[in-house]
Design an enzyme around this catalytic site. Structure first.
Site: not given
Length: 441
Positions: A237, A355
């Site tokens: 991220e 995920e």
């Protein structure tokens, strides 16, 4: 006269013997109608009992595993019988389910039921929390190192050792998650003497600490559990389309919650490149280095991620891109997922769904059926996009970020996105996805 009778009897006997030869020795009607000798059973047309087919070694193994839970709290019959989901989709990609656990005391490794279902259906796993730096770094020992003139940070592997050992024993691969992230990394890691109130160190000192940390983590896993960790989320991220550094090609993240992104502050916007450069130095052959992010389906963010990963790919520093996949029943559209993956696949890198989590809109039979259809539609699209299905994308793994709703060690888990319910019973998604795999098997 007597001689004539004897001659006739001999001729008759010879005639009967000849007839038997011509019919292949099959008894004549007269012979078959003769009474059976005393003590022999009458012939019967009833079918003979068929022999039960021998069980495979795999079937024997799972019968034994299931039997071990016979007196347990949960009935695992439905979960541990039938085709393995991993085996059905194995021609395309590794199928994964994460080991849930905010801390070691409530880590999934402590549930035999959880781990049995994981082993049955999944070839990959991810430790959701405990491989992040905040759980791996040891402040007290790091301070002792600094006081003794040793600049190396101390790393504690006690929380992940049992998970790696289980994977090695049961033949399940692991995604390493994650080496560098703007959150869940302790502030003291960036300070002089590893003290809470120390001054922030300079760039070169921090690069040295990052090098040491990555070297220690990768070496521990590779030396003690070779082949288990097949990829690392090296950086997580780092792209921020709204507040990122506009002078970088990928809008580098500068903030972390209410504070700064200390990787950016202390090292600079090239912290991403530096982390990959270090990881490439220590990663074993065949271990993939991944950049992982969320909301990759956003057009602008996808372009920034493309820019970043192209720069890394041009330097030979990256192997793949991870899409976190926190999606819903109606969002994003299959077309958007398709176009995003096709765009990133242009870089020639692996694509991993890291995920995947799709919540049911309501926890009802109808809601879970709707959820099952959504998951199945996504998997069908992924199989078509994968190079093994004739598509452009080298999709190497798809991982659900958990196994069960109402996680066994949480008191207030209201998640609905998993494939098994709170009693380890398969939800409708299992049969739906299994059917999709069979179409392409």
């Amino acid at each position: 006269m007597a001689a004539a009778v004897v001659l006739l009897l001999c001729l008759a006997a010879c005639s009967n013997e000849k007839q038997g030869e011509e019919t292949g020795g099959v008894p004549t009607e007269a012979a078959t109608s003769a009474p059976q000798p005393s003590g022999e059973p009458e012939p019967t047309d009833s079918p003979q009992p068929t022999k039960e087919p021998e069980l495979t070694e795999d079937e024997k193994y799972w019968n034994e595993v299931l039997a071990s839970f016979a007196d347990g709290e949960y009935d695992l019959t439905a979960a541990l019988t039938g085709e393995s989901l991993q085996e059905l989709c194995g021609d395309y990609f590794l199928l994964g389910a994460a080991m849930t656990g905010a801390g070691y005391e409530n880590l999934a490794i402590h549930s035999k039921e959880y781990m049995a279902v994981l082993e049955k259906h999944f070839g990959s796993t991810t430790v959701t929390n405990l491989m992040k730096p905040v759980h791996m770094l040891d402040q007290s020992r790091s301070q002792k190192n600094a006081a003794a003139g040793d600049p190396e940070p101390a790393v504690d592997f006690s929380r992940i050792e049992s998970t790696l050992a289980w994977c090695a024993e049961h033949g399940v691969k692991m995604r390493g998650h994650t080496l560098v992230w703007h959150t869940q990394v302790p502030d003291w890691f960036f300070r002089e003497g590893y003290e809470n109130d120390g001054a922030y160190v300079d760039r070169e000192t921090m690069l040295g600490r990052l090098d040491s940390y990555i070297k220690q983590v990768l070496s521990y896993c590779q030396d003690n559990f070779p082949g288990v960790v097949y990829c690392w989320d090296v950086v997580n991220e780092a792209v921020d389309p709204e507040k990122g550094d506009p002078n970088t090609s990928f809008s580098c993240r500068t903030e972390s919650g209410d504070g700064p992104n200390l990787w950016y502050t202390v090292i600079g916007p090239d912290y991403v490149e530096q982390a990959f450069r270090i990881a490439r130095k220590y990663a074993a052959e065949g271990v993939s280095l991944i950049y992982n992010d969320y909301n990759v389906v956003d057009t602008q963010k996808c372009q920034y991620i493309y820019n970043l990963c192209k720069e890394l790919a041009d330097e030979g520093l990256i192997d793949g891109i991870g899409l976190q996949g926190y999606w819903g029943i109606g969002w994003p559209s299959l077309g958007t997922i398709d176009s995003t993956i096709r765009k990133l696949a242009e870089l020639g890198l692996e694509i991993q769904i890291t995920e995947l989590s799709i919540d049911a809109e309501e926890a009802t039979e109808e809601g879970f059926e709707q959820q099952a259809k959504r998951y199945a539609a996504i998997f069908e699209r992924l199989q078509r996009l994968d190079t093994d299905g004739g598509g452009p994308a080298n999709i190497t793994s798809v991982t659900m970020f958990g196994l069960m709703d109402g996680y066994v060690f949480y008191d207030n888990d209201e998640s609905t996105s998993r494939w098994f319910d709170t009693n380890f019973q398969p939800k409708p998604v299992v049969d739906r996805v299994r059917a999709i795999f069979k179409i392409y098997y």
